[in-house]
Scaffold this motif. Sequence first.
Motif, PDB file in Angstrom:
ATOM      1  N   ALA A  26       0.840  -1.192   0.000  1.00  0.00           N
ATOM      2  CA  ALA A  26       0.000   0.000   0.000  1.00  0.00           C
ATOM      3  C   ALA A  26       0.877   1.244   0.000  1.00  0.00           C
ATOM      4  CB  ALA A  26      -0.914  -0.014   1.221  1.00  0.00           C
ATOM      5  N   LEU A  27       0.295   2.357  -0.411  1.00  0.00           N
ATOM      6  CA  LEU A  27       1.050   3.591  -0.580  1.00  0.00           C
ATOM      7  C   LEU A  27       1.657   4.070   0.731  1.00  0.00           C
ATOM      8  CD1 LEU A  27       1.829   5.696  -2.699  1.00  0.00           C
ATOM      9  CD2 LEU A  27      -0.232   6.965  -2.099  1.00  0.00           C
ATOM     10  N   THR A  28       0.991   3.798   1.854  1.00  0.00           N
ATOM     11  CA  THR A  28       1.466   4.306   3.142  1.00  0.00           C
ATOM     12  C   THR A  28       2.343   3.313   3.894  1.00  0.00           C
ATOM     13  OG1 THR A  28      -0.580   3.522   4.181  1.00  0.00           O
ATOM     14  CG2 THR A  28      -0.536   5.810   3.410  1.00  0.00           C
ATOM     15  N   GLU A  29       2.618   2.156   3.324  1.00  0.00           N
ATOM     16  CA  GLU A  29       3.427   1.150   3.998  1.00  0.00           C
ATOM     17  C   GLU A  29       4.904   1.312   3.660  1.00  0.00           C
ATOM     18  OE1 GLU A  29       1.923  -2.658   2.947  1.00  0.00           O
ATOM     19  OE2 GLU A  29       0.157  -2.512   4.225  1.00  0.00           O
ATOM     20  N   TRP A  30       5.730   0.812   4.586  1.00  0.00           N
ATOM     21  CA  TRP A  30       7.171   0.793   4.372  1.00  0.00           C
ATOM     22  C   TRP A  30       7.595  -0.593   3.905  1.00  0.00           C
ATOM     23  CZ3 TRP A  30      10.516   4.970   5.350  1.00  0.00           C
ATOM     24  CH2 TRP A  30       9.920   6.079   5.950  1.00  0.00           C
ATOM     25  N   ARG A  31       8.739  -0.608   3.240  1.00  0.00           N
ATOM     26  CA  ARG A  31       9.278  -1.869   2.762  1.00  0.00           C
ATOM     27  C   ARG A  31      10.801  -1.777   2.728  1.00  0.00           C
ATOM     28  NH1 ARG A  31       7.745  -4.656  -3.048  1.00  0.00           N
ATOM     29  NH2 ARG A  31       8.519  -6.745  -2.592  1.00  0.00           N
ATOM     30  N   SER A  32      11.468  -2.845   3.070  1.00  0.00           N
ATOM     31  CA  SER A  32      12.932  -2.834   3.056  1.00  0.00           C
ATOM     32  C   SER A  32      13.454  -3.695   1.917  1.00  0.00           C
ATOM     33  CB  SER A  32      13.490  -3.345   4.390  1.00  0.00           C
ATOM     34  OG  SER A  32      13.132  -4.692   4.597  1.00  0.00           O
ATOM     35  N   HIS A  33      14.535  -3.235   1.305  1.00  0.00           N
ATOM     36  CA  HIS A  33      15.245  -3.991   0.268  1.00  0.00           C
ATOM     37  C   HIS A  33      16.715  -4.007   0.677  1.00  0.00           C
ATOM     38  CE1 HIS A  33      11.953  -4.164  -2.773  1.00  0.00           C
ATOM     39  NE2 HIS A  33      11.547  -3.089  -2.114  1.00  0.00           N
ATOM     40  N   LEU A  34      17.124  -5.062   1.346  1.00  0.00           N
ATOM     41  CA  LEU A  34      18.455  -5.134   1.928  1.00  0.00           C
ATOM     42  C   LEU A  34      19.208  -6.359   1.413  1.00  0.00           C
ATOM     43  CD1 LEU A  34      17.447  -4.284   5.604  1.00  0.00           C
ATOM     44  CD2 LEU A  34      18.607  -2.763   3.998  1.00  0.00           C
ATOM     45  N   PRO A  35      20.529  -6.309   1.426  1.00  0.00           N
ATOM     46  CA  PRO A  35      21.311  -7.492   1.049  1.00  0.00           C
ATOM     47  C   PRO A  35      21.352  -8.498   2.194  1.00  0.00           C
ATOM     48  CG  PRO A  35      22.776  -5.680   1.580  1.00  0.00           C
ATOM     49  CD  PRO A  35      21.378  -5.128   1.654  1.00  0.00           C
ATOM     50  N   TYR A  36      21.240  -9.765   1.869  1.00  0.00           N
ATOM     51  CA  TYR A  36      21.244 -10.816   2.886  1.00  0.00           C
ATOM     52  C   TYR A  36      22.338 -11.856   2.651  1.00  0.00           C
ATOM     53  CZ  TYR A  36      16.675  -8.944   4.148  1.00  0.00           C
ATOM     54  OH  TYR A  36      15.658  -8.111   4.549  1.00  0.00           O
ATOM     55  N   SER A  37      23.166 -11.641   1.657  1.00  0.00           N
ATOM     56  CA  SER A  37      24.171 -12.660   1.332  1.00  0.00           C
ATOM     57  C   SER A  37      25.378 -12.621   2.258  1.00  0.00           C
ATOM     58  CB  SER A  37      24.635 -12.493  -0.118  1.00  0.00           C
ATOM     59  OG  SER A  37      25.178 -11.202  -0.328  1.00  0.00           O
ATOM     60  N   HIS A  38      25.669 -11.471   2.873  1.00  0.00           N
ATOM     61  CA  HIS A  38      26.902 -11.327   3.647  1.00  0.00           C
ATOM     62  C   HIS A  38      26.712 -11.813   5.083  1.00  0.00           C
ATOM     63  CE1 HIS A  38      28.322  -9.366   0.166  1.00  0.00           C
ATOM     64  NE2 HIS A  38      27.764  -8.193   0.381  1.00  0.00           N
ATOM     65  N   GLY A  39      26.626 -13.124   5.258  1.00  0.00           N
ATOM     66  CA  GLY A  39      26.445 -13.700   6.582  1.00  0.00           C
ATOM     67  C   GLY A  39      27.690 -13.555   7.436  1.00  0.00           C
ATOM     68  N   ILE A  40      27.508 -13.079   8.688  1.00  0.00           N
ATOM     69  CA  ILE A  40      28.658 -12.890   9.577  1.00  0.00           C
ATOM     70  C   ILE A  40      28.543 -13.687  10.870  1.00  0.00           C
ATOM     71  CG2 ILE A  40      29.275 -10.620   8.675  1.00  0.00           C
ATOM     72  CD1 ILE A  40      27.754  -9.362  11.009  1.00  0.00           C
ATOM     73  N   LYS A  41      27.317 -14.081  11.275  1.00  0.00           N
ATOM     74  CA  LYS A  41      27.172 -14.798  12.543  1.00  0.00           C
ATOM     75  C   LYS A  41      25.882 -15.609  12.520  1.00  0.00           C
ATOM     76  CE  LYS A  41      28.124 -15.964  16.767  1.00  0.00           C
ATOM     77  NZ  LYS A  41      27.952 -15.082  17.928  1.00  0.00           N
ATOM     78  N   LEU A  42      25.926 -16.803  13.126  1.00  0.00           N
ATOM     79  CA  LEU A  42      24.752 -17.656  13.260  1.00  0.00           C
ATOM     80  C   LEU A  42      24.466 -17.913  14.731  1.00  0.00           C
ATOM     81  CD1 LEU A  42      25.338 -20.527  10.649  1.00  0.00           C
ATOM     82  CD2 LEU A  42      23.972 -18.457  10.351  1.00  0.00           C
ATOM     83  N   THR A  43      23.194 -18.137  15.028  1.00  0.00           N
ATOM     84  CA  THR A  43      22.801 -18.648  16.332  1.00  0.00           C
ATOM     85  C   THR A  43      21.556 -19.499  16.133  1.00  0.00           C
ATOM     86  OG1 THR A  43      22.406 -18.058  18.651  1.00  0.00           O
ATOM     87  CG2 THR A  43      21.299 -16.717  16.992  1.00  0.00           C
ATOM     88  N   ALA A  44      21.383 -20.509  16.981  1.00  0.00           N
ATOM     89  CA  ALA A  44      20.307 -21.484  16.786  1.00  0.00           C
ATOM     90  C   ALA A  44      19.320 -21.451  17.938  1.00  0.00           C
ATOM     91  CB  ALA A  44      20.888 -22.884  16.639  1.00  0.00           C
TER      92      ALA A  44
END
Length: 496
Positions: A26-44
Motif C-alpha cells: 500500500a502507498l502508506t506502507e514501508w518496505r525494506s530492500h536489503l542485502p542478505y548474502s553477507h552472513g557474519i554470525k549464526l545462532t540457533a
Amino acid sequence: MRQKISGFTIYLLFLSFPNLLHAQIALTEWRSHLPYSHGIKLTATPDKIFCATESAVFSYNKNDNSIEKFSKVSGLSDVGISTIEYSHENQVLLIAYTNTNIDLIENNTIHNLSDIKRKPISGLKKINDIVFINQFAYLSCGFGIVVINLEKKEIKETYYIGENGTQIEVHELAFDGTYLYAATEHGIYKANINNPNLIFYSSWILMTGLPNYKKNFNAITIFNSKLIVNRSDQNSNTDTLFVHDGSNWSAFDTRQGIQNYSINSFTNRLIIASGSLIRIYNKNLEQINEINNYGWSIPHARCALLDQTNTLWIADFEAGIIKTSDYVNFYSFLPNGPYNTDVFSISVEGGNLVLSGGGLDGAWNNIYKPGELFTFENEQWNSIIDYSIRDVVKVLVDPANPNVFYAATWGYGILQYENGKPLNHFDDSNSTLESIIAGEDFIRVGGLAFDSKHNLWVTNSGVGSPISVKKYDGSWENFPYGSIVNAPTISDIIVT
C-alpha cells in the motif's frame, strides 16, 4: 559533492515510485530492500537458525523451510548488525548493532537497550560478541566488557580490564564454569567469576606462557576442558591456534596463510571457520573433516555451528546460510535482495528499477570500485558485478524499452544492457566519447539523459567536446563546448 546513499535510505526512494510497487504494498506502507548474502554470525533456537548479516537479520525455519526477514521496518530498533546470540536458558535473542544499540527479543516482543549507544565513550564503541551466563549477557566490546541483566533488562556493570584500568578491545569471551576468559587486542585475560570485584582491573590476570602473549587474540572457546585461542595477525594473514590444557600452552594446526574468523565448540566437536576453509576436530583435537568447496562455490565462512541433529550450518559472506548434513551436498538459504547497500545512482521505468553501486571521492577522482549494478523486476533482485569496469556513477533505463538500461562509468565509457546481459560497450573506439589520456581508461562519463526523440545525451568530462549524443539511428555526434562549460568535471545532464 555526491554522496553514497545508505541501504536504509533506499526505502524512502522506493516509495517515490508508486508504479513500481503499487501491486505489492500500500502507498502508506514501508518496505525494506536489503542485502542478505553477507552472513557474519549464526545462532540457533530449537527450530530456527538465525543469521546476522552486515545489514539485517533473517531466519531459516528447519521445520517448514520458511525464511523470515527482520529489519527496522519489521520492528527492530536500528540498522547495521554487529553480532547476534540466542540464550536457550532465558529464551532471549540478543541483537547488537554496529552503533552499540541493543535489542532483546523475548516472546515476540522487542525490548530496546540504548544505554551504550547514548553514552559518550572515548574509546572504540562496538560490540564484538555475546556470552550468556545464567541470567546475564556478557558483551565483548571495543572498550571492555558490559554485563546486562536479562531479567531486569538493564546494564549491570562495565569492566575496564586493560592495564591500570584502561580501555582495551575485547573480541570474545569464554567461560569454563569458574573462570571467565577474555580474548583481547593485547592478550588473554582471565578472572574468577565469583570474585565480587570484577569491576576492578586488578581482578583480571594477563595469561602468559605462550609466544607473543601480548598480541591480538580475536577468538576463544572452551572445548573438552581445554582453552582454545586464536592469535590474529592480519599483517601476515597467518593466524596461530593455541591450546591450554590447564598447565601448558601448545600450538596446533599452524598452516600458513589462514585467517581464523571464529572458533565454536560443541559436545564432541570443535569447528573453526577460516574464510575459504572450515575445519572440524574431535575431542582429541584431531581433524576429522575439512570443507574447502561447496561443489558450486568456494566457502567464505565467517561462523559455523552444529545443531542437535549434527547438521552443520555456516554463515557465509557470499551465500547467507549454508547447510550440510553429509559434508558433500551444500545448500544455500537467504532472502532475495541486492548484493550490497551501496547506491550511487538510481533509475526506474516501466516497472524496472536499476541501481549502481559506484562512487567517486571528494575530489571527483576514481575509487576504482568494481562495476556494481542491481536490478529489481517482477519482485526479484539481480546483481551484476563486472570486474572489467570501475566506478559506475550513473544508470538510466531506456524509456522506449525498460528491458534496456545504460551504465555510465568514470573512466570506461558507457555500457548498454538488455535483460541483464551486456549488449554494447561504447568508448573512444566506437563513439564520439574521448579519453582524457589517449589509449587509457579515462573516458569519464557522468551524465545520461534521453530527449523526446529518444536521443541519448551524455557528459564526457575533461575533454574538448564534453557533450555527446547517441542518436536514435545509432550514430554519434559530439559538441566542442569545452570553453563554454569551462569546468574540469561535469556530472549529470538534463534535457528540457
